[in-house]
Design an enzyme around this catalytic site. Structure first.
Site, short mmCIF file in Angstrom:
data_model
loop_
_atom_site.label_atom_id
_atom_site.label_comp_id
_atom_site.label_asym_id
_atom_site.label_seq_id
_atom_site.Cartn_x
_atom_site.Cartn_y
_atom_site.Cartn_z
N GLY A 1 14.23 6.67 -0.41
CA GLY A 1 15.32 6.53 -1.37
C GLY A 1 15.26 7.50 -2.54
CB SER A 2 13.65 10.77 -3.15
OG SER A 2 14.13 11.61 -2.13
CG ASN A 3 18.75 12.42 -1.32
OD1 ASN A 3 19.24 13.37 -1.90
ND2 ASN A 3 17.92 12.56 -0.27
CG MET B 1 16.25 6.78 9.17
SD MET B 1 16.71 8.54 9.22
CE MET B 1 15.92 9.02 10.75
NE ARG B 2 19.98 1.06 13.62
CZ ARG B 2 19.33 0.95 14.77
NH1 ARG B 2 18.12 1.47 14.90
NH2 ARG B 2 19.89 0.33 15.79
CG LEU C 1 26.98 4.03 10.07
CD1 LEU C 1 27.49 4.57 8.73
CD2 LEU C 1 26.65 2.55 9.96
CG ASN D 1 24.37 11.64 6.25
OD1 ASN D 1 23.51 10.93 5.72
ND2 ASN D 1 24.10 12.44 7.26
CG HIS E 1 21.49 16.92 8.47
ND1 HIS E 1 20.79 15.99 9.21
CD2 HIS E 1 21.21 18.13 9.02
CE1 HIS E 1 20.13 16.61 10.17
NE2 HIS E 1 20.37 17.90 10.08
CD GLU F 1 17.61 16.31 1.32
OE1 GLU F 1 17.96 15.13 1.30
OE2 GLU F 1 16.74 16.74 2.10
C1 GRF Z 1 16.50 13.26 3.28
O1 GRF Z 1 15.82 14.42 3.68
C2 GRF Z 1 17.90 13.26 3.79
O2 GRF Z 1 18.46 14.52 3.85
C3 GRF Z 1 17.71 12.70 5.18
O3 GRF Z 1 16.73 11.71 5.05
C4 GRF Z 1 15.92 12.01 3.92
C5 GRF Z 1 15.98 10.84 3.02
O4 GRF Z 1 15.11 10.96 1.94
N1 GRF Z 1 18.97 12.21 5.69
P1 GRF Z 1 15.16 9.88 0.77
O5 GRF Z 1 15.04 8.51 1.44
O6 GRF Z 1 16.44 10.05 0.03
O7 GRF Z 1 13.95 10.19 -0.07
#
Ligand code: GRF
Length: 221
Positions: free
Chosen positions: A11-13, A89-90, A92, A106, A108, A173
């Site tokens: 969940g760093s994003n 990671m699913r 949809l 999303n 990527h 990101e």
């Molecule tokens: C990120 O690299 C994102 O691009 C990918 O999964 C990772 C998630 O990282 N879809 P975080 O959980 O946001 O740290």
């Protein structure tokens, strides 16, 4: 903009979004954070920030569609208008995408359409790309496929591996995802076929083009 964020892991994003909301640069209310995994660190980050959370375990649902319908239910109950996938990671199905049509994005960790799917950073390192990067895009029914809102490129060097490249990409990101969401919150993002128009977005780069390795005179102009 009432935003729902779906996470499966670190969940760093999500954290980048929370920080931008807190600092006032992302005009969104994160109304709910949902994970398919109860131990996702992303849920903990949300709780720490005082954001409501829900866990919908995919293993509890025999079919993707019933899982997706439950996701939709919890998100709509929370008044969510837009959905950001952040390491969710699913895949949809239309059971999810139809109720939120055109309102799911999303991130990527590659310059799509190169290297879709899992282990994108390892794919890039193994292939020896010179420019790696990340992409924020609308979600459609194909994996890592929908219209592209923003991409950022980072250099990839000989000797890079999945870990070094992941770290370099992740830093970008955390910049481009809140930026894309802010454009959406400002009502500046429109679709024209597969192309995304960001009203008022600049076209300024530091040079006519950006290469890695850098061009040397006289090839540099
Ligand atoms: C990120 O690299 C994102 O691009 C990918 O999964 C990772 C998630 O990282 N879809 P975080 O959980 O946001 O740290």
């Amino acid at each position: 903009m009432r935003l729902g964020v779906l996470v499966s892991g670190s969940g760093s994003n999500l954290q980048a979004m929370l920080d931008r909301v807190a600092s006032g640069s992302l005009a969104a209310e994160i109304a709910l954070v949902v994970s398919n995994k109860p131990d996702a660190l992303g849920l903990e980050r949300a709780r720490t920030a005082g954001i409501p959370t829900a866990c919908v375990r995919h293993a509890d649902f025999p079919e993707r569609e019933t899982f997706d319908r439950e996701l939709v239910r919890v998100l709509l109950d929370a008044g969510v208008e837009w959905v950001a996938l952040a390491g969710f990671m699913r895949i949809l199905t239309p059971a999810f995408l139809t109720p939120f049509a055109g309102r799911v994005v999303n991130i990527h960790p590659a310059l799509l359409p190169a290297c879709p799917g899992i282990h994108a950073q390892a794919q890039q390192a193994d292939h020896g790309v010179r420019l790696a990067g990340c992409t924020v895009h609308f979600v459609d029914e194909e994996m890592d496929h929908g219209p592209i809102i923003i991409q950022a490129a980072v250099p990839a060097f000989a000797g890079d591996d999945e870990a070094t490249l992941s770290a370099r990409i992740l830093d970008l990101e955390h910049r481009i995802y809140p930026q894309a969401l802010q454009w959406i919150a400002q009502g500046r993002v429109r679709l024209s076929g597969r192309q995304v128009i960001v009203d008022g977005a600049g076209r300024d780069f530091s040079g006519p083009f950006w290469t890695n390795p850098p061009l040397e005179p006289p090839f540099d102009h």
